[in-house]
Design a protein around this motif. Structure first.
Motif: not given
Length: 322
Positions: A84-88, A143-150, A161-175
């Motif tokens: 939950q700290g991002f580390e960016l 941070a999620l994209a960075k974790a998936l990079a390799k 997803f706890h910081n993600i806006d509600n309207f974007r959360r569903s599509s992000l989960r699916r993706n």
């Protein structure tokens, strides 16, 4: 693929995890749920290799994971842990953060990979924006994209997803879970949100006070929760006596709000207290058998109206057998 064998852990004297054991297979998506402070985040950190355990062992494809005391750089190479700290790196751009650990010897391949991940987390328009200028939710997506990079073999997600806006959360989960499935990436997601679980987790592990209560297929666990604690992790739940519902049985059953129906001719009555608008329906708060219950209805009801209620027999029979 991953085996956790009888591990226990304490930060001080009081144990946070007690005799935890489970295993998951390659490509599975596992949800980790439980009340706050039950040990979910600690378990993810142990699996990744950030915390040392004195009791028990962890194995990855039959190879023992040795933890931070044996690795110069904490963390397992074939895993990624999204905390939950991002580390960016705040002074670098979104694209630079995502591609930080990708090889520069193949620039076209790297650029294509970064572009793919920008699309998955829906940050294409922010590729050149410095991270310090992003919102908390946008940083979480980077941070999620960075974790998936390799393309890790195992992805550990802590409230992703706890910081993600509600309207974007569903599509992000699916993706995200479409990407994980396509690339056979195993995942463990610690979460409080049932919408992170129901559509995407093959199995769910429930933790209570540092101990694993159960590990079951998610749909089965939701449809037939073995106790009130587990059912309550999926949202509102009612505990109701079968004898009051007209059955020759003194046991109690659990019923979600959508499982209780209004039936005008039913002799079983509840007194309305409040109606709460929930978008597609109203959540009705009522008094039944000297206790508060909640059920769904398509229109609001007015206190102190008395309404007949019932629970479909197939639900009652399933819960009794369960």
């Amino acid at each position: 693929m991953l085996t956790v064998d009888n591990i226990s852990f304490a930060y001080d004297i009081e144990p946070v995890l007690k005799n935890v054991s489970f295993s998951i297979e390659k490509g599975q998506h596992i949800a980790l749920i439980g009340a706050s402070g039950c040990g979910k985040s600690t378990l993810l950190k142990i699996i990744y290799g950030l915390l040392h355990v004195e009791q028990g062992a962890l194995f990855w494809d039959d190879k023992k994971l040795l933890g931070p005391l044996h690795n110069l750089v904490p963390g397992e190479e074939n895993m990624k842990y999204l905390s939950q700290g991002f580390e960016l790196q705040s002074y670098r751009s979104v694209a630079e953060n995502i591609g930080q650990y990708l090889s520069n010897f193949e620039p076209d391949l790297k650029q294509g990979r970064v572009q793919e991940l920008l699309e998955i987390v829906e940050m294409m328009d922010f590729a050149d924006t410095k991270v310090e200028n992003l919102s908390g939710g946008q940083k979480q997506r980077v941070a999620l994209a960075k974790a998936l990079a390799k393309k890790p073999e195992l992805l550990l997600l802590d409230e992703p997803f706890h910081n993600i806006d509600n309207f974007r959360r569903s599509s992000l989960r699916r993706n995200l879970f479409r990407f994980l499935k396509r690339n056979q990436i195993t995942s463990i997601t610690a979460t409080h949100d049932k919408t992170d679980i129901l559509s995407f987790a093959d199995e769910t592990i429930v933790i209570k006070q540092g101990e694993i209560v159960t590990q079951q297929k998610t749909e089965m666990l939701y449809q037939n929760p073995p106790d009130y604690y587990i059912a309550s992790l999926f949202g509102e739940v009612n505990k109701m006596s079968l004898s009051v519902l007209g059955y020759e049985n003194n046991n109690e059953i659990l019923a979600y709000p959508h499982e209780i129906k209004i039936e005008p001719t039913s002799p079983i009555k509840a007194r309305v207290k409040n109606s709460y608008f929930n978008g597609s329906h109203y959540l009705i708060e009522a008094v039944f058998d000297n206790s508060i219950i909640f059920f769904d209805h398509y229109i609001p009801l007015t206190a102190p109206e008395m309404v007949g209620i019932s629970i479909p027999d197939e639900i009652i029979q399933r819960r009794i057998k369960g």
